[in-house]
Design a protein around this motif. Structure first.
Motif, PDB file in Angstrom:
ATOM      1  N   ASP A   1       6.845   6.154  -7.937  1.00 34.54           N
ATOM      2  CA  ASP A   1       7.237   7.249  -8.820  1.00 34.54           C
ATOM      3  C   ASP A   1       7.826   8.341  -7.933  1.00 34.54           C
ATOM      4  O   ASP A   1       8.077   8.120  -6.755  1.00 34.54           O
ATOM      5  CB  ASP A   1       6.053   7.740  -9.669  1.00 34.54           C
ATOM      6  CG  ASP A   1       4.846   8.152  -8.837  1.00 34.54           C
ATOM      7  OD1 ASP A   1       5.032   8.838  -7.801  1.00 34.54           O
ATOM      8  OD2 ASP A   1       3.722   7.810  -9.219  1.00 34.54           O
ATOM      9  N   ARG A   2       8.013   9.517  -8.477  1.00 36.64           N
ATOM     10  CA  ARG A   2       8.668  10.591  -7.714  1.00 36.64           C
ATOM     11  C   ARG A   2       7.845  11.085  -6.535  1.00 36.64           C
ATOM     12  O   ARG A   2       8.374  11.682  -5.616  1.00 36.64           O
ATOM     13  CB  ARG A   2       8.972  11.753  -8.648  1.00 36.64           C
ATOM     14  CG  ARG A   2       9.951  11.366  -9.730  1.00 36.64           C
ATOM     15  CD  ARG A   2      10.138  12.443 -10.724  1.00 36.64           C
ATOM     16  NE  ARG A   2      11.095  13.419 -10.176  1.00 36.64           N
ATOM     17  CZ  ARG A   2      11.466  14.501 -10.802  1.00 36.64           C
ATOM     18  NH1 ARG A   2      10.960  14.779 -11.988  1.00 36.64           N
ATOM     19  NH2 ARG A   2      12.332  15.312 -10.250  1.00 36.64           N
ATOM     20  N   ARG A   3       6.543  10.831  -6.563  1.00 37.42           N
ATOM     21  CA  ARG A   3       5.670  11.341  -5.502  1.00 37.42           C
ATOM     22  C   ARG A   3       5.058  10.258  -4.619  1.00 37.42           C
ATOM     23  O   ARG A   3       4.521  10.572  -3.571  1.00 37.42           O
ATOM     24  CB  ARG A   3       4.535  12.166  -6.122  1.00 37.42           C
ATOM     25  CG  ARG A   3       4.979  13.440  -6.770  1.00 37.42           C
ATOM     26  CD  ARG A   3       3.807  14.204  -7.352  1.00 37.42           C
ATOM     27  NE  ARG A   3       2.609  14.144  -6.552  1.00 37.42           N
ATOM     28  CZ  ARG A   3       2.116  15.137  -5.815  1.00 37.42           C
ATOM     29  NH1 ARG A   3       2.738  16.277  -5.777  1.00 37.42           N
ATOM     30  NH2 ARG A   3       0.999  14.990  -5.144  1.00 37.42           N
ATOM     31  N   THR A   4       5.107   9.030  -5.051  1.00 36.76           N
ATOM     32  CA  THR A   4       4.371   7.977  -4.351  1.00 36.76           C
ATOM     33  C   THR A   4       5.317   6.906  -3.823  1.00 36.76           C
ATOM     34  O   THR A   4       6.075   6.300  -4.579  1.00 36.76           O
ATOM     35  CB  THR A   4       3.343   7.326  -5.291  1.00 36.76           C
ATOM     36  OG1 THR A   4       2.518   8.344  -5.860  1.00 36.76           O
ATOM     37  CG2 THR A   4       2.475   6.328  -4.539  1.00 36.76           C
ATOM     38  N   ASN A   5       5.242   6.687  -2.520  1.00 42.22           N
ATOM     39  CA  ASN A   5       5.982   5.598  -1.876  1.00 42.22           C
ATOM     40  C   ASN A   5       5.016   4.458  -1.581  1.00 42.22           C
ATOM     41  O   ASN A   5       3.826   4.670  -1.419  1.00 42.22           O
ATOM     42  CB  ASN A   5       6.588   6.071  -0.558  1.00 42.22           C
ATOM     43  CG  ASN A   5       7.612   7.158  -0.757  1.00 42.22           C
ATOM     44  OD1 ASN A   5       8.391   7.122  -1.696  1.00 42.22           O
ATOM     45  ND2 ASN A   5       7.612   8.133   0.132  1.00 42.22           N
ATOM     46  N   TYR A   6       5.547   3.269  -1.503  1.00 40.41           N
ATOM     47  CA  TYR A   6       4.760   2.128  -1.051  1.00 40.41           C
ATOM     48  C   TYR A   6       5.522   1.458   0.083  1.00 40.41           C
ATOM     49  O   TYR A   6       6.728   1.668   0.253  1.00 40.41           O
ATOM     50  CB  TYR A   6       4.459   1.155  -2.188  1.00 40.41           C
ATOM     51  CG  TYR A   6       5.675   0.454  -2.738  1.00 40.41           C
ATOM     52  CD1 TYR A   6       6.113  -0.753  -2.186  1.00 40.41           C
ATOM     53  CD2 TYR A   6       6.390   0.978  -3.814  1.00 40.41           C
ATOM     54  CE1 TYR A   6       7.227  -1.395  -2.682  1.00 40.41           C
ATOM     55  CE2 TYR A   6       7.504   0.341  -4.315  1.00 40.41           C
ATOM     56  CZ  TYR A   6       7.919  -0.839  -3.745  1.00 40.41           C
ATOM     57  OH  TYR A   6       9.030  -1.475  -4.218  1.00 40.41           O
ATOM     58  N   TYR A   7       4.805   0.666   0.854  1.00 41.88           N
ATOM     59  CA  TYR A   7       5.383   0.066   2.048  1.00 41.88           C
ATOM     60  C   TYR A   7       5.135  -1.431   2.058  1.00 41.88           C
ATOM     61  O   TYR A   7       4.074  -1.891   1.642  1.00 41.88           O
ATOM     62  CB  TYR A   7       4.770   0.707   3.298  1.00 41.88           C
ATOM     63  CG  TYR A   7       5.057   2.188   3.363  1.00 41.88           C
ATOM     64  CD1 TYR A   7       6.195   2.658   4.007  1.00 41.88           C
ATOM     65  CD2 TYR A   7       4.209   3.103   2.749  1.00 41.88           C
ATOM     66  CE1 TYR A   7       6.469   4.018   4.046  1.00 41.88           C
ATOM     67  CE2 TYR A   7       4.492   4.464   2.790  1.00 41.88           C
ATOM     68  CZ  TYR A   7       5.622   4.910   3.438  1.00 41.88           C
ATOM     69  OH  TYR A   7       5.904   6.251   3.463  1.00 41.88           O
ATOM     70  N   THR A   8       6.119  -2.183   2.534  1.00 41.69           N
ATOM     71  CA  THR A   8       5.991  -3.625   2.688  1.00 41.69           C
ATOM     72  C   THR A   8       6.548  -4.023   4.058  1.00 41.69           C
ATOM     73  O   THR A   8       7.450  -3.371   4.581  1.00 41.69           O
ATOM     74  CB  THR A   8       6.762  -4.403   1.597  1.00 41.69           C
ATOM     75  OG1 THR A   8       8.134  -4.016   1.625  1.00 41.69           O
ATOM     76  CG2 THR A   8       6.184  -4.146   0.221  1.00 41.69           C
TER      77      THR A   8
ATOM     78  N   PRO B   1       0.813  -1.216   0.000  1.00 45.61           N
ATOM     79  CA  PRO B   1       0.000   0.000   0.000  1.00 45.61           C
ATOM     80  C   PRO B   1       0.850   1.271   0.000  1.00 45.61           C
ATOM     81  O   PRO B   1       1.968   1.298   0.505  1.00 45.61           O
ATOM     82  CB  PRO B   1      -0.779  -0.108   1.318  1.00 45.61           C
ATOM     83  CG  PRO B   1       0.160  -0.852   2.213  1.00 45.61           C
ATOM     84  CD  PRO B   1       0.830  -1.865   1.308  1.00 45.61           C
ATOM     85  N   HIS B   2       0.298   2.314  -0.585  1.00 42.99           N
ATOM     86  CA  HIS B   2       0.938   3.628  -0.519  1.00 42.99           C
ATOM     87  C   HIS B   2       0.378   4.360   0.692  1.00 42.99           C
ATOM     88  O   HIS B   2      -0.585   3.905   1.331  1.00 42.99           O
ATOM     89  CB  HIS B   2       0.729   4.408  -1.820  1.00 42.99           C
ATOM     90  CG  HIS B   2      -0.703   4.540  -2.233  1.00 42.99           C
ATOM     91  ND1 HIS B   2      -1.527   5.520  -1.751  1.00 42.99           N
ATOM     92  CD2 HIS B   2      -1.447   3.785  -3.081  1.00 42.99           C
ATOM     93  CE1 HIS B   2      -2.730   5.377  -2.287  1.00 42.99           C
ATOM     94  NE2 HIS B   2      -2.711   4.326  -3.095  1.00 42.99           N
ATOM     95  N   GLY B   3       1.002   5.460   1.036  1.00 41.19           N
ATOM     96  CA  GLY B   3       0.643   6.183   2.250  1.00 41.19           C
ATOM     97  C   GLY B   3      -0.821   6.545   2.361  1.00 41.19           C
ATOM     98  O   GLY B   3      -1.431   6.376   3.421  1.00 41.19           O
ATOM     99  N   LEU B   4      -1.420   7.034   1.282  1.00 38.44           N
ATOM    100  CA  LEU B   4      -2.826   7.444   1.352  1.00 38.44           C
ATOM    101  C   LEU B   4      -3.771   6.259   1.529  1.00 38.44           C
ATOM    102  O   LEU B   4      -4.797   6.369   2.187  1.00 38.44           O
ATOM    103  CB  LEU B   4      -3.211   8.264   0.121  1.00 38.44           C
ATOM    104  CG  LEU B   4      -2.574   9.653   0.050  1.00 38.44           C
ATOM    105  CD1 LEU B   4      -2.974  10.364  -1.238  1.00 38.44           C
ATOM    106  CD2 LEU B   4      -2.938  10.485   1.262  1.00 38.44           C
ATOM    107  N   ALA B   5      -3.404   5.093   0.976  1.00 34.42           N
ATOM    108  CA  ALA B   5      -4.232   3.896   1.170  1.00 34.42           C
ATOM    109  C   ALA B   5      -4.177   3.463   2.634  1.00 34.42           C
ATOM    110  O   ALA B   5      -5.199   3.072   3.216  1.00 34.42           O
ATOM    111  CB  ALA B   5      -3.765   2.769   0.251  1.00 34.42           C
TER     112      ALA B   5
END
Length: 93
Positions: free
Chosen positions: A62-69, A21-25
């Motif tokens: 991408d340049r603006r979106t991180n995801y986490y595992t 998931p990305h931060g906003l999710a």
């Protein structure tokens, strides 16, 4: 996991139960659970803390979106917490 806040544990569980998931999710899931707004100033520093503790990893879509595992260590912590809780709470109840 004993040194995490409840909010940090909830972050870890949401990430473990999601597909990168990305931060906003993550924020959206926690807002549903807490039934109130989660501010970015609370979310991202706590995610960074979990990264720093080696419980999750941060990747870049991408340049603006991180995801986490969740890392292997993070999963071991979740498993240990689940085992510990099972001593006190009947999972069937």
């Amino acid at each position: 996991m004993y040194d995490l806040t409840g909010f940090q544990r909830d972050l870890l569980y949401v990430i473990a139960g999601s597909d990168d998931p990305h931060g906003l999710a993550i924020k959206d899931e926690l807002e549903k659970y807490y039934e109130k707004e989660i501010h970015h100033g609370r979310l991202y520093p706590n995610l960074d803390t979990l990264v720093g503790k080696g419980l999750i990893e941060k990747g870049h879509r991408d340049r603006r979106t991180n995801y986490y595992t969740v890392t292997r260590r993070g999963q071991r912590e979740i498993d240990a917490r689940t085992d510990w809780q099972a001593q006190y709470v009947d999972p069937v109840a």
